[in-house]
Enzyme design. Structure first.
Site, PDB file in Angstrom:
ATOM      1  N   THR A 163       0.843  -1.186   0.000  1.00 53.65           N
ATOM      2  CA  THR A 163       0.000   0.000   0.000  1.00 53.65           C
ATOM      3  C   THR A 163       0.886   1.246   0.000  1.00 53.65           C
ATOM      4  O   THR A 163       1.804   1.359   0.801  1.00 53.65           O
ATOM      5  CB  THR A 163      -0.916  -0.003   1.243  1.00 53.65           C
ATOM      6  OG1 THR A 163      -1.819  -1.104   1.144  1.00 53.65           O
ATOM      7  CG2 THR A 163      -1.701   1.299   1.355  1.00 53.65           C
ATOM      8  N   GLN A 183      -3.561  -6.910  -7.228  1.00 54.63           N
ATOM      9  CA  GLN A 183      -4.035  -7.544  -6.003  1.00 54.63           C
ATOM     10  C   GLN A 183      -5.394  -6.961  -5.619  1.00 54.63           C
ATOM     11  O   GLN A 183      -5.524  -5.749  -5.398  1.00 54.63           O
ATOM     12  CB  GLN A 183      -3.063  -7.339  -4.841  1.00 54.63           C
ATOM     13  CG  GLN A 183      -3.482  -8.146  -3.606  1.00 54.63           C
ATOM     14  CD  GLN A 183      -2.724  -7.782  -2.364  1.00 54.63           C
ATOM     15  OE1 GLN A 183      -2.896  -6.694  -1.817  1.00 54.63           O
ATOM     16  NE2 GLN A 183      -1.867  -8.684  -1.897  1.00 54.63           N
ATOM     17  N   HIS A 211      -6.381 -11.105  -2.192  1.00 46.09           N
ATOM     18  CA  HIS A 211      -5.704 -10.833  -0.917  1.00 46.09           C
ATOM     19  C   HIS A 211      -6.441 -11.580   0.191  1.00 46.09           C
ATOM     20  O   HIS A 211      -7.441 -11.120   0.716  1.00 46.09           O
ATOM     21  CB  HIS A 211      -5.709  -9.333  -0.645  1.00 46.09           C
ATOM     22  CG  HIS A 211      -4.698  -8.899   0.392  1.00 46.09           C
ATOM     23  ND1 HIS A 211      -4.064  -9.774   1.243  1.00 46.09           N
ATOM     24  CD2 HIS A 211      -4.207  -7.668   0.710  1.00 46.09           C
ATOM     25  CE1 HIS A 211      -3.240  -9.115   2.031  1.00 46.09           C
ATOM     26  NE2 HIS A 211      -3.309  -7.829   1.722  1.00 46.09           N
ATOM     27  N   ASN A 216      -3.292 -10.902   5.992  1.00 47.77           N
ATOM     28  CA  ASN A 216      -3.151  -9.646   6.751  1.00 47.77           C
ATOM     29  C   ASN A 216      -4.432  -9.141   7.390  1.00 47.77           C
ATOM     30  O   ASN A 216      -4.588  -7.946   7.635  1.00 47.77           O
ATOM     31  CB  ASN A 216      -2.565  -8.549   5.852  1.00 47.77           C
ATOM     32  CG  ASN A 216      -1.155  -8.847   5.422  1.00 47.77           C
ATOM     33  OD1 ASN A 216      -0.604  -9.895   5.767  1.00 47.77           O
ATOM     34  ND2 ASN A 216      -0.556  -7.953   4.655  1.00 47.77           N
ATOM     35  N   TYR A 265      -7.586  -9.014   6.287  1.00 46.78           N
ATOM     36  CA  TYR A 265      -8.623  -8.387   5.469  1.00 46.78           C
ATOM     37  C   TYR A 265      -9.766  -9.370   5.209  1.00 46.78           C
ATOM     38  O   TYR A 265      -9.785 -10.468   5.755  1.00 46.78           O
ATOM     39  CB  TYR A 265      -8.004  -7.815   4.190  1.00 46.78           C
ATOM     40  CG  TYR A 265      -6.989  -6.742   4.500  1.00 46.78           C
ATOM     41  CD1 TYR A 265      -7.367  -5.573   5.166  1.00 46.78           C
ATOM     42  CD2 TYR A 265      -5.643  -6.902   4.185  1.00 46.78           C
ATOM     43  CE1 TYR A 265      -6.452  -4.590   5.493  1.00 46.78           C
ATOM     44  CE2 TYR A 265      -4.707  -5.926   4.509  1.00 46.78           C
ATOM     45  CZ  TYR A 265      -5.108  -4.771   5.172  1.00 46.78           C
ATOM     46  OH  TYR A 265      -4.192  -3.809   5.512  1.00 46.78           O
ATOM     47  N   ARG A 308      -2.886 -14.635  -1.947  1.00 50.57           N
ATOM     48  CA  ARG A 308      -1.879 -14.382  -0.906  1.00 50.57           C
ATOM     49  C   ARG A 308      -2.478 -14.789   0.435  1.00 50.57           C
ATOM     50  O   ARG A 308      -3.630 -14.438   0.760  1.00 50.57           O
ATOM     51  CB  ARG A 308      -1.483 -12.908  -0.894  1.00 50.57           C
ATOM     52  CG  ARG A 308      -0.387 -12.539   0.132  1.00 50.57           C
ATOM     53  CD  ARG A 308       0.046 -11.108  -0.105  1.00 50.57           C
ATOM     54  NE  ARG A 308       0.864 -10.516   0.940  1.00 50.57           N
ATOM     55  CZ  ARG A 308       2.198 -10.453   0.932  1.00 50.57           C
ATOM     56  NH1 ARG A 308       2.862 -10.982  -0.075  1.00 50.57           N
ATOM     57  NH2 ARG A 308       2.860  -9.862   1.905  1.00 50.57           N
ATOM     58  N   ASN A 343      -3.567  -6.487  12.064  1.00 51.55           N
ATOM     59  CA  ASN A 343      -4.982  -6.106  12.033  1.00 51.55           C
ATOM     60  C   ASN A 343      -5.825  -6.899  13.024  1.00 51.55           C
ATOM     61  O   ASN A 343      -6.939  -7.355  12.730  1.00 51.55           O
ATOM     62  CB  ASN A 343      -5.547  -6.231  10.616  1.00 51.55           C
ATOM     63  CG  ASN A 343      -5.213  -5.029   9.755  1.00 51.55           C
ATOM     64  OD1 ASN A 343      -5.086  -3.909  10.244  1.00 51.55           O
ATOM     65  ND2 ASN A 343      -5.043  -5.255   8.458  1.00 51.55           N
ATOM     66  N   ARG A 354       9.570  -4.219   0.579  1.00 52.21           N
ATOM     67  CA  ARG A 354      10.145  -2.920   0.942  1.00 52.21           C
ATOM     68  C   ARG A 354      11.480  -2.611   0.272  1.00 52.21           C
ATOM     69  O   ARG A 354      11.749  -1.444  -0.030  1.00 52.21           O
ATOM     70  CB  ARG A 354      10.249  -2.799   2.464  1.00 52.21           C
ATOM     71  CG  ARG A 354       8.878  -2.629   3.109  1.00 52.21           C
ATOM     72  CD  ARG A 354       8.953  -2.202   4.548  1.00 52.21           C
ATOM     73  NE  ARG A 354       7.619  -1.958   5.089  1.00 52.21           N
ATOM     74  CZ  ARG A 354       7.376  -1.532   6.331  1.00 52.21           C
ATOM     75  NH1 ARG A 354       8.401  -1.313   7.154  1.00 52.21           N
ATOM     76  NH2 ARG A 354       6.136  -1.331   6.737  1.00 52.21           N
TER      77      ARG A 354
END
Length: 370
Positions: free
Chosen positions: A26, A98, A175, A178, A180, A227, A235, A319
């Site tokens: 993001t 994604q 996705h 994480n 979501y 993923r 989260n 990253r």
């Protein structure tokens, strides 16, 4: 040293130019949720990766949740994303979008007017998130999805996936990680339903399997990936006793559908959890198509070992690509990596949105043809 990393790799119907994947991140550079020229330049700069997976992109208005994340549910967004896919393809790269429905991870100020947050159950996530209007605010309380709502949300995923192909993407990553929406269905902490979509491992996986099957039917299983992050506590998620059984079952069902890859956030690498390593083995026993490993890979030797040992078919790095648009070449030539500025990961710098986004230099000046 061998050169497996930089050799071509097959992924469904496409041939990647190397085994490196730019993972989804993001970056919050899409005001109004419409992709733009600056985003196209950002991805173009990093097109030397064998595969790029975009930042999380909402398949529906209620899936937005965060400030300034892109969507893929209307024609303006299709046109905006076409700028990116054209730029990446012209640079010789491949790119999947994604699809990220945030579910209960939202604040009302980050949603379009008249839109509500939704989730498997009406349970708010602990914590806060940024809003451009009022800065940090507590996460909102979602509305529990009805059975009729589930049909609509599945159809929104399918429509978004077909729009992604129309926008020029090579495929779609769902996705399911994480914390979501898709992971919210898998997890007993966030799914407390008593109908056919809750209560058991099989029922909690049902919605994810249905979405994956419907998307694969619409665009092709060889254009569909997912993923997963079994041991993540991001989260407001938590570990639970049936975790291995849940992901072993899901992996087997995804293999039956024939999707092209599972992209796994490997917490045996990220946090050294021995139990997470067993989960990876269970997933790989059930799912035998391409496996993308994400887990804090930082050196060429580490990546090469994962590929040579069969621990991964492709390796995802995220990253390091932020401050190193030429990351592939830096790894190839053993050049030092630049450090990214966390202050501009999700927000503009003093010079605007390009600051910390498209202004990171390559190790050597890039010669562009006239």
């Amino acid at each position: 040293m061998t050169t497996t990393v930089f050799e071509p790799a097959m992924l469904g119907r496409i041939t990647l130019k190397n085994h490196l994947v730019m993972g989804p991140m993001t970056r919050s550079r899409a005001p109004g949720s419409v992709p733009n020229v600056m985003m196209a330049e950002y991805y173009r700069q990093r097109a030397a990766a064998g595969l790029i997976i975009t930042e999380g992109t909402a398949p529906a208005p209620e899936g937005l949740g965060y400030a300034r994340i892109p969507g893929l549910f209307n024609e303006d967004q299709v046109k905006g994303w076409r700028l990116t896919t054209d730029a990446v393809h012209e640079a010789g790269g491949h790119i999947f979008v994604q699809l990220m429905h945030v579910g209960r991870i939202f604040h009302e100020l980050n949603l379009p007017a008249g839109t509500s947050g939704v989730a498997p159950s009406a349970i708010a996530a602990a914590g806060q998130m940024w809003t451009d209007q009022e800065q940090m605010k507590p996460n909102g309380t979602p509305k529990a999805l009805s059975t009729a709502d589930l049909t609509r949300v599945r159809e929104e995923f399918v429509k978004s996936a077909t729009l992604g192909i129309a926008a020029g993407f090579d495929g779609v990553e769902l996705h399911g990680a994480n914390g979501y929406l898709l992971e919210q269905f898998l997890h007993p902490r966030t799914n407390q339903r008593t109908d056919a979509y809750g209560s058991t491992v099989q029922n909690r996986a049902r919605f994810v399997i249905e979405v994956a099957r419907d998307v694969a039917d619409a665009i092709g299983a060889d254009r569909t990936g997912i993923r997963l992050s079994p041991w993540s506590t991001f989260n407001d998620m938590a570990h639970y006793p049936e975790l291995d059984d849940a992901y072993a079952y899901l992996a087997t069902e995804l293999q039956k559908i024939g999707i092209v890859y599972v992209h796994l956030v490997d917490h045996s690498r990220l946090s050294g959890l021995a139990t997470a390593a067993e989960t990876v083995k269970a997933i790989r026993r059930g799912f035998t198509n391409s496996y993308i490993s994400s887990g804090n890979y930082t050196t060429l030797a580490d990546i090469e070992d994962a590929l040579a040992s069969g621990k991964a078919d492709l390796v995802s790095m995220s990253r390091p690509f932020i401050a190193n648009p030429d990351l592939v070449e830096r790894l190839r030539r053993d050049l030092p990596l630049s450090a990214a500025n966390p202050a501009t990961f999700y927000a503009p710098g003093p010079k605007g949105f390009a600051d910390g986004y498209t202004d990171y230099p390559t190790a050597e000046p890039v010669r562009r043809s006239a």
